[in-house]
Design a protein around this motif. Structure first.
Motif, PDB file in Angstrom:
ATOM      1  N   GLY A 187       0.811  -1.206   0.000  1.00  0.00           N
ATOM      2  CA  GLY A 187       0.000   0.000   0.000  1.00  0.00           C
ATOM      3  C   GLY A 187       0.849   1.262   0.000  1.00  0.00           C
ATOM      4  N   GLY A 188       0.157   2.397   0.181  1.00  0.00           N
ATOM      5  CA  GLY A 188       0.843   3.678   0.206  1.00  0.00           C
ATOM      6  C   GLY A 188       0.301   4.677  -0.796  1.00  0.00           C
ATOM      7  N   GLY A 189      -0.934   4.472  -1.224  1.00  0.00           N
ATOM      8  CA  GLY A 189      -1.569   5.455  -2.094  1.00  0.00           C
ATOM      9  C   GLY A 189      -0.907   5.619  -3.447  1.00  0.00           C
ATOM     10  N   TRP A 190      -0.208   4.596  -3.918  1.00  0.00           N
ATOM     11  CA  TRP A 190       0.514   4.614  -5.203  1.00  0.00           C
ATOM     12  C   TRP A 190       1.679   5.602  -5.212  1.00  0.00           C
ATOM     13  CZ3 TRP A 190      -4.826   5.970  -5.366  1.00  0.00           C
ATOM     14  CH2 TRP A 190      -5.706   4.906  -5.629  1.00  0.00           C
ATOM     15  N   VAL A 191       1.874   6.341  -4.115  1.00  0.00           N
ATOM     16  CA  VAL A 191       2.861   7.420  -4.062  1.00  0.00           C
ATOM     17  C   VAL A 191       3.990   7.107  -3.083  1.00  0.00           C
ATOM     18  CG1 VAL A 191       3.215   9.881  -3.539  1.00  0.00           C
ATOM     19  CG2 VAL A 191       1.120   9.145  -4.689  1.00  0.00           C
TER      20      VAL A 191
END
Length: 322
Positions: free
Chosen positions: A93-97
């Motif tokens: 995960g990680g918001g794509w960022v």
């Protein structure tokens, strides 16, 4: 506490005591929000949020490799015993960022041991340097690699699952849709841990959990803005799996949701749509938990609900692999 196949997802009166204490502790030492930072600053913040153990949970072995034409880094976690191994392709995960395979090392080690399976963790390229659909294509490349190198890597191709948490859950769901479209890799299970499934912000859980529970609505808007090239991408089912016209023919699924998570309702909606499409679904709902608990496995963040989630999803993986 968790429940299987809840008829509706609701939040408890208050978060689990361990989680309440964690939120109070974090609130006492305010940090900048993701949405107030540059992508580089957000990555630095994320790197400091989760503690690293002095000694990682042991597995039989780990192997770091680079795959595909782009040299995508992966880490392979090998369980005890002899191969070929049932295998989970894991997307962090990680918001794509933000996020990387090091920050999800504890999660992957725990799943390796609890599910007694090989885990292949993918360090896909991040937005905004690499916008949609590049991170998805990186994950699809990793999916193909799992099957193409199965003999050399001792992977049991009759028992392969794909999964991830948050944005990784989004990517896992999208890879199964893409594989169906391209007649590509066939997975036995998809593991979607509090997944992002829709580029919309109008659900009840977004309203009730907009702030105060680690992941905020403003953060999610910021993550989406960096991931997508434009709003039209948000209508694409490979970015918003909930918008797919049909979910028929996809792998069976384990979906987890948390009561104090802005993403709760869209995760539950995706589980319901899968079930309505005739897919075998197990939905675990942790009504007193927040987003991110699958990563909170190291002291002083070793949360009961995080361990319970790992146990639940590992049990489901073992059931599918048996």
């Amino acid at each position: 506490m968790s429940s299987k196949k809840p008829t509706e997802v609701t939040a408890a009166d208050e978060p689990h005591p361990e989680i309440s204490g964690l939120l109070q502790q974090m609130g006492a030492a305010p940090a900048p929000t993701f949405n107030s930072l540059s992508p580089e600053g957000a990555r630095e913040l994320f790197n400091t949020m989760f503690p690293r153990p002095e000694e990682p949970e042991p597995v039989r072995d780990t192997i770091d490799l680079a795959i595909g034409d782009e040299g995508i880094p992966i880490r392979v976690y090998i369980p005890e015993g002899e191969g070929p191994y049932p295998t989970l392709l894991y997307l962090h995960g990680g918001g794509w960022v933000v996020g990387n395979i090091d920050l999800y090392d504890a999660t992957c080690r725990a799943i390796t041991n609890e599910a007694d399976c090989m885990v292949v963790s993918v360090d896909y390229r991040l937005a905004p340097e690499y916008e949609f659909p590049t991170p998805l294509e990186d994950c699809y490349t990793a999916a193909e690699w799992v099957f193409e190198t199965a003999e050399a890597m001792q992977i049991d191709t009759d028992n392969v699952a794909i999964g991830g948490d948050s944005a990784g859950g989004n990517l896992a769901a999208a890879v199964t849709l893409l594989a169906r479209e391209r007649d590509g890799p066939t997975f036995d299970q998809q593991l979607l841990i509090y997944p992002v499934t829709d580029h919309e912000f109008d659900t009840t859980s977004y309203q009730e959990n907009a702030e105060g529970y680690l992941l905020t609505k403003a953060d999610m808007e910021w993550f989406w803005d960096h991931y997508l090239r434009d709003d039209l991408d948000g209508m694409n089912p490979y970015a918003s799996p909930l918008k797919a016209e049909s979910l028929e023919g996809l792998p069976s699924a384990t979906v987890t949701t948390c009561g104090f998570d802005p993403l709760c309702d869209e995760g539950a909606a995706y589980a319901a749509r899968l079930e309505n499409a005739g897919i075998d679904v197990t939905h675990y709902h942790y009504d007193d938990a927040i987003h991110g608990i699958a990563q909170m496995l190291v002291e002083p963040m070793d949360l009961t609900r995080g361990r319970e989630l790992i146990d639940d999803v590992a049990t489901d993986l073992q059931r599918v692999f048996d």
